[in-house]
Design a protein around this motif. Structure first.
Motif, PDB file in Angstrom:
ATOM      1  N   ALA A 113      -3.411  11.197   0.007  1.00  0.00           N
ATOM      2  CA  ALA A 113      -4.186  11.059  -1.235  1.00  0.00           C
ATOM      3  C   ALA A 113      -4.089   9.634  -1.765  1.00  0.00           C
ATOM      4  O   ALA A 113      -5.097   9.053  -2.195  1.00  0.00           O
ATOM      5  CB  ALA A 113      -3.687  12.056  -2.277  1.00  0.00           C
ATOM      6  N   GLY A 114      -2.898   9.049  -1.731  1.00  0.00           N
ATOM      7  CA  GLY A 114      -2.725   7.677  -2.193  1.00  0.00           C
ATOM      8  C   GLY A 114      -3.469   6.674  -1.332  1.00  0.00           C
ATOM      9  O   GLY A 114      -4.114   5.747  -1.855  1.00  0.00           O
ATOM     10  N   VAL A 115      -3.394   6.854  -0.038  1.00  0.00           N
ATOM     11  CA  VAL A 115      -4.093   5.944   0.870  1.00  0.00           C
ATOM     12  C   VAL A 115      -5.604   6.057   0.659  1.00  0.00           C
ATOM     13  O   VAL A 115      -6.302   5.051   0.583  1.00  0.00           O
ATOM     14  CB  VAL A 115      -3.702   6.202   2.347  1.00  0.00           C
ATOM     15  N   VAL A 116      -6.109   7.266   0.537  1.00  0.00           N
ATOM     16  CA  VAL A 116      -7.545   7.464   0.320  1.00  0.00           C
ATOM     17  C   VAL A 116      -7.985   6.794  -0.979  1.00  0.00           C
ATOM     18  O   VAL A 116      -9.032   6.128  -1.017  1.00  0.00           O
ATOM     19  CB  VAL A 116      -7.907   8.966   0.331  1.00  0.00           C
ATOM     20  N   THR A 117      -7.203   6.928  -2.022  1.00  0.00           N
ATOM     21  CA  THR A 117      -7.551   6.307  -3.306  1.00  0.00           C
ATOM     22  C   THR A 117      -7.657   4.791  -3.164  1.00  0.00           C
ATOM     23  O   THR A 117      -8.631   4.178  -3.631  1.00  0.00           O
ATOM     24  CB  THR A 117      -6.509   6.670  -4.382  1.00  0.00           C
ATOM     25  N   ARG A 118      -6.675   4.182  -2.509  1.00  0.00           N
ATOM     26  CA  ARG A 118      -6.729   2.724  -2.297  1.00  0.00           C
ATOM     27  C   ARG A 118      -7.891   2.336  -1.392  1.00  0.00           C
ATOM     28  O   ARG A 118      -8.553   1.318  -1.613  1.00  0.00           O
ATOM     29  CB  ARG A 118      -5.396   2.220  -1.734  1.00  0.00           C
ATOM     30  N   MET A 119      -8.164   3.146  -0.386  1.00  0.00           N
ATOM     31  CA  MET A 119      -9.265   2.849   0.523  1.00  0.00           C
ATOM     32  C   MET A 119     -10.610   2.927  -0.200  1.00  0.00           C
ATOM     33  O   MET A 119     -11.495   2.110   0.055  1.00  0.00           O
ATOM     34  CB  MET A 119      -9.254   3.819   1.710  1.00  0.00           C
ATOM     35  N   ILE A 140     -13.076   5.008   7.954  1.00  0.00           N
ATOM     36  CA  ILE A 140     -11.654   5.297   7.789  1.00  0.00           C
ATOM     37  C   ILE A 140     -11.455   6.353   6.705  1.00  0.00           C
ATOM     38  O   ILE A 140     -10.703   7.318   6.886  1.00  0.00           O
ATOM     39  CB  ILE A 140     -10.870   4.005   7.462  1.00  0.00           C
ATOM     40  N   VAL A 141     -12.144   6.182   5.581  1.00  0.00           N
ATOM     41  CA  VAL A 141     -12.037   7.151   4.484  1.00  0.00           C
ATOM     42  C   VAL A 141     -12.481   8.527   4.958  1.00  0.00           C
ATOM     43  O   VAL A 141     -11.828   9.543   4.665  1.00  0.00           O
ATOM     44  CB  VAL A 141     -12.855   6.699   3.257  1.00  0.00           C
ATOM     45  N   HIS A 142     -13.558   8.580   5.690  1.00  0.00           N
ATOM     46  CA  HIS A 142     -14.053   9.865   6.210  1.00  0.00           C
ATOM     47  C   HIS A 142     -12.951  10.594   6.977  1.00  0.00           C
ATOM     48  O   HIS A 142     -12.665  11.773   6.729  1.00  0.00           O
ATOM     49  CB  HIS A 142     -15.275   9.629   7.110  1.00  0.00           C
ATOM     50  N   ASP A 143     -12.326   9.896   7.910  1.00  0.00           N
ATOM     51  CA  ASP A 143     -11.305  10.533   8.749  1.00  0.00           C
ATOM     52  C   ASP A 143     -10.015  10.829   7.986  1.00  0.00           C
ATOM     53  O   ASP A 143      -9.371  11.854   8.210  1.00  0.00           O
ATOM     54  CB  ASP A 143     -11.028   9.673   9.972  1.00  0.00           C
ATOM     55  N   LEU A 144      -9.625   9.949   7.064  1.00  0.00           N
ATOM     56  CA  LEU A 144      -8.431  10.203   6.255  1.00  0.00           C
ATOM     57  C   LEU A 144      -8.636  11.396   5.325  1.00  0.00           C
ATOM     58  O   LEU A 144      -7.725  12.206   5.132  1.00  0.00           O
ATOM     59  CB  LEU A 144      -8.057   8.969   5.436  1.00  0.00           C
TER      60      LEU A 144
END
Length: 155
Positions: A113-119, A140-144
């Motif tokens: 969730a944190g990585v997606v938010t930053r992405m 990247i966001v799609h796959d994360l």
């Protein structure tokens, strides 16, 4: 002077380079953290969590390479050294020892969730500066987000 001439203006290259460097740090540390959890997960759902973590590792490693190569293509030198990742990461560390599957699932869900938010912030930042980089970040966001959904569904 760089041996690689950027097709971007200095301003666009700066914005895009910052987004790519942040992405690289997140992806490298995500791959390391997920692999650490992969090795140490225990519990009833060990096998499925173990395998799902490998998917996260593979995704993070594949996109880390694509991210670094995109940076070089626009004349920005990526820095994926362990000291840089350790100094710059936003991901929490992984505890040492065996970790119950439920705890691994919750921690991975939170990290994703944190990585997606930053992405998503980087996706917005690169929209005008460099749509090509934005496209990579969208992938990247799609796959994360798919991985985030899968870990949420295990809770």
């Amino acid at each position: 002077m760089s041996a690689i001439r950027s097709p971007l203006s200095d301003g666009a290259r700066s914005v895009t380079g910052e987004a790519l460097q942040g992405t690289l740090i997140d992806l490298i540390d995500l791959s390391l953290s997920a692999k650490q959890l992969h090795w140490n997960v225990t519990g009833r759902t060990f096998r499925s969590v173990h395998r799902q973590l490998d998917e996260v590792v593979d995704l993070a490693r594949r996109y880390a390479d694509a991210t670094a190569e995109r940076a070089v293509a626009i004349g920005v030198n990526p820095d994926g050294q362990s000291s840089t990742v350790a100094r710059s990461t936003h991901l929490p560390g992984v505890e040492v020892g065996y970790i119950p599957d439920e705890k691994v699932i919750r921690q991975t869900t939170e990290v994703l969730a944190g990585v997606v938010t930053r992405m998503r912030t980087r996706m917005d930042a690169t929209e005008k500066a460099d749509p090509v980089t934005q496209n990579l970040i969208i992938e990247i966001v799609h796959d994360l987000e798919e991985q985030h959904w899968m870990f949420q569904a295990m809770v």
